[in-house]
Design a protein around this motif. Structure first.
Motif, PDB file in Angstrom:
ATOM      1  N   ALA A  12     -22.525  -4.552 -25.741  1.00 46.30           N
ATOM      2  CA  ALA A  12     -22.128  -5.859 -26.278  1.00 46.30           C
ATOM      3  C   ALA A  12     -22.277  -6.915 -25.188  1.00 46.30           C
ATOM      4  O   ALA A  12     -21.989  -6.651 -24.016  1.00 46.30           O
ATOM      5  CB  ALA A  12     -20.686  -5.816 -26.762  1.00 46.30           C
ATOM      6  N   LEU A  13     -22.754  -8.085 -25.575  1.00 50.93           N
ATOM      7  CA  LEU A  13     -22.800  -9.239 -24.671  1.00 50.93           C
ATOM      8  C   LEU A  13     -22.079 -10.380 -25.374  1.00 50.93           C
ATOM      9  O   LEU A  13     -22.427 -10.735 -26.503  1.00 50.93           O
ATOM     10  CB  LEU A  13     -24.241  -9.617 -24.329  1.00 50.93           C
ATOM     11  N   ILE A  14     -21.074 -10.924 -24.701  1.00 52.29           N
ATOM     12  CA  ILE A  14     -20.234 -11.963 -25.301  1.00 52.29           C
ATOM     13  C   ILE A  14     -20.335 -13.249 -24.477  1.00 52.29           C
ATOM     14  O   ILE A  14     -19.746 -13.352 -23.397  1.00 52.29           O
ATOM     15  CB  ILE A  14     -18.750 -11.514 -25.380  1.00 52.29           C
ATOM     16  N   HIS A  42      -8.765 -10.943 -28.630  1.00 51.67           N
ATOM     17  CA  HIS A  42      -8.845 -10.292 -29.942  1.00 51.67           C
ATOM     18  C   HIS A  42     -10.278  -9.849 -30.212  1.00 51.67           C
ATOM     19  O   HIS A  42     -10.522  -8.750 -30.739  1.00 51.67           O
ATOM     20  CB  HIS A  42      -8.385 -11.260 -31.040  1.00 51.67           C
ATOM     21  N   THR A  43     -11.235 -10.703 -29.829  1.00 50.62           N
ATOM     22  CA  THR A  43     -12.649 -10.376 -30.006  1.00 50.62           C
ATOM     23  C   THR A  43     -13.022  -9.142 -29.193  1.00 50.62           C
ATOM     24  O   THR A  43     -13.634  -8.193 -29.704  1.00 50.62           O
ATOM     25  CB  THR A  43     -13.521 -11.563 -29.575  1.00 50.62           C
ATOM     26  N   LEU A  44     -12.648  -9.145 -27.924  1.00 45.48           N
ATOM     27  CA  LEU A  44     -13.017  -8.037 -27.040  1.00 45.48           C
ATOM     28  C   LEU A  44     -12.362  -6.730 -27.468  1.00 45.48           C
ATOM     29  O   LEU A  44     -12.987  -5.659 -27.408  1.00 45.48           O
ATOM     30  CB  LEU A  44     -12.631  -8.366 -25.595  1.00 45.48           C
ATOM     31  N   GLY A  56     -19.532  -3.520 -22.337  1.00 45.64           N
ATOM     32  CA  GLY A  56     -19.428  -4.896 -22.797  1.00 45.64           C
ATOM     33  C   GLY A  56     -19.565  -5.835 -21.613  1.00 45.64           C
ATOM     34  O   GLY A  56     -19.029  -5.560 -20.530  1.00 45.64           O
ATOM     35  N   TRP A  57     -20.278  -6.941 -21.809  1.00 42.25           N
ATOM     36  CA  TRP A  57     -20.559  -7.906 -20.747  1.00 42.25           C
ATOM     37  C   TRP A  57     -20.094  -9.280 -21.215  1.00 42.25           C
ATOM     38  O   TRP A  57     -20.661  -9.842 -22.158  1.00 42.25           O
ATOM     39  CB  TRP A  57     -22.045  -7.918 -20.412  1.00 42.25           C
ATOM     40  N   VAL A  58     -19.060  -9.799 -20.577  1.00 43.02           N
ATOM     41  CA  VAL A  58     -18.494 -11.094 -20.937  1.00 43.02           C
ATOM     42  C   VAL A  58     -19.062 -12.128 -19.980  1.00 43.02           C
ATOM     43  O   VAL A  58     -18.855 -12.047 -18.755  1.00 43.02           O
ATOM     44  CB  VAL A  58     -16.953 -11.073 -20.866  1.00 43.02           C
ATOM     45  N   PHE A  77     -15.602  -2.837 -20.116  1.00 44.33           N
ATOM     46  CA  PHE A  77     -16.104  -4.201 -20.188  1.00 44.33           C
ATOM     47  C   PHE A  77     -16.020  -4.838 -18.807  1.00 44.33           C
ATOM     48  O   PHE A  77     -15.154  -4.499 -18.005  1.00 44.33           O
ATOM     49  CB  PHE A  77     -15.287  -5.032 -21.183  1.00 44.33           C
ATOM     50  N   ARG A  78     -16.912  -5.786 -18.548  1.00 38.91           N
ATOM     51  CA  ARG A  78     -16.914  -6.489 -17.260  1.00 38.91           C
ATOM     52  C   ARG A  78     -17.229  -7.959 -17.490  1.00 38.91           C
ATOM     53  O   ARG A  78     -17.813  -8.339 -18.506  1.00 38.91           O
ATOM     54  CB  ARG A  78     -17.952  -5.869 -16.314  1.00 38.91           C
TER      55      ARG A  78
END
Length: 247
Positions: A12-14, A42-44, A56-58, A77-78
């Motif tokens: 995932a990329l956010i 909430h999204t993550l 996951g990449w924020v 995630f990071r």
């Protein structure tokens, strides 16, 4: 299982570097508090419950000053402070960081808006299963349910003192409202956005539009009307109501 072209991994990329000015909040809308935590959390947390996602990449802005929580932060995630001036630039930069970190170009990346906090793990899994063997990739979307109007152009006539006027009704058949996640091969999406960067990402409003510009046709996977992007003040109240109903 190691990632191979035949057994790719999913990530995932956010993009989380926007200001969200239309939401009418004092801070960026993704950091607005909903039920005791920032909207983006909430999204993550929803994405973190998708069993197929391995990371996951924020993507935050270099000057991001949000005090990120350590409790309830997904371990896989990071955050990367490489956000750009536009959403497309943030996604492009984030994809570049993923490639530099060794994520294979054949892996799938699911780009999801930080402000679509009502996404469900089931919807993301549905997208993955629908597109994992697709030659192009695809996106969640919903068929347009309402009649669509075009307003009169101010270049053709003087603006009406009472506000915009209807110029025409557009047939809604075959029209869809694009949502996220949007799922494409990492290398292919990076190349598509690299091509669009030559024109400063003009006309690129989502990942699908970058892929479409190269002549490809992403798959439309039916989503849910609840998966709205929080944009205006009323959307915040609606999102809180739905999240309360899920607790």
């Amino acid at each position: 299982m190691p990632s191979t072209p035949d057994t790719p991994s999913f990530h995932a990329l956010i993009p989380c570097a926007g200001t969200g000015s239309r939401a009418g909040t004092a801070q960026a809308k993704q950091y607005q508090m909903l039920l005791g935590q920032a909207m983006v959390m909430h999204t993550l947390q929803a994405l973190a419950r998708v069993p197929q996602l391995s990371s996951g990449w924020v993507i935050v802005s270099p000057g991001d000053s949000f005090e990120w929580p350590t409790v309830n932060w997904p371990d896989h995630f990071r955050r990367e402070a490489c956000g750009g001036a536009t959403r497309a630039a943030s996604v492009f930069n984030g994809l570049g960081v993923m490639l530099q970190a060794g994520v294979p170009a054949h892996d799938w990346v699911l780009v999801h808006d930080a402000a679509r906090c009502l996404i469900t793990p089931e919807a993301v899994s549905q997208l993955i299963e629908a597109c994992r063997d697709d030659a192009v990739g695809g996106l969640l979307a919903v068929p347009l349910p309402d009649t669509l109007k075009v307003q009169t152009s101010t270049t053709q006539s003087a603006p009406s003192p009472s506000g915009p006027r209807v110029d025409a009704t557009v047939p809604r058949e075959d029209k869809w409202l694009a949502q996220t996640p949007q799922m494409f091969r990492l290398g292919a999406l990076h190349a598509a956005l690299a091509h669009a960067s030559a024109t400063a990402f003009a006309g690129i409003t989502d990942e699908s539009s970058a892929i479409e510009r190269l002549g490809q046709s992403p798959r439309l996977v039916p989503g849910s009307a609840h998966n709205l992007k929080v944009t205006y003040p009323a959307d915040l109240a609606f999102a809180e109501l739905v999240l309360k109903g899920r607790t």
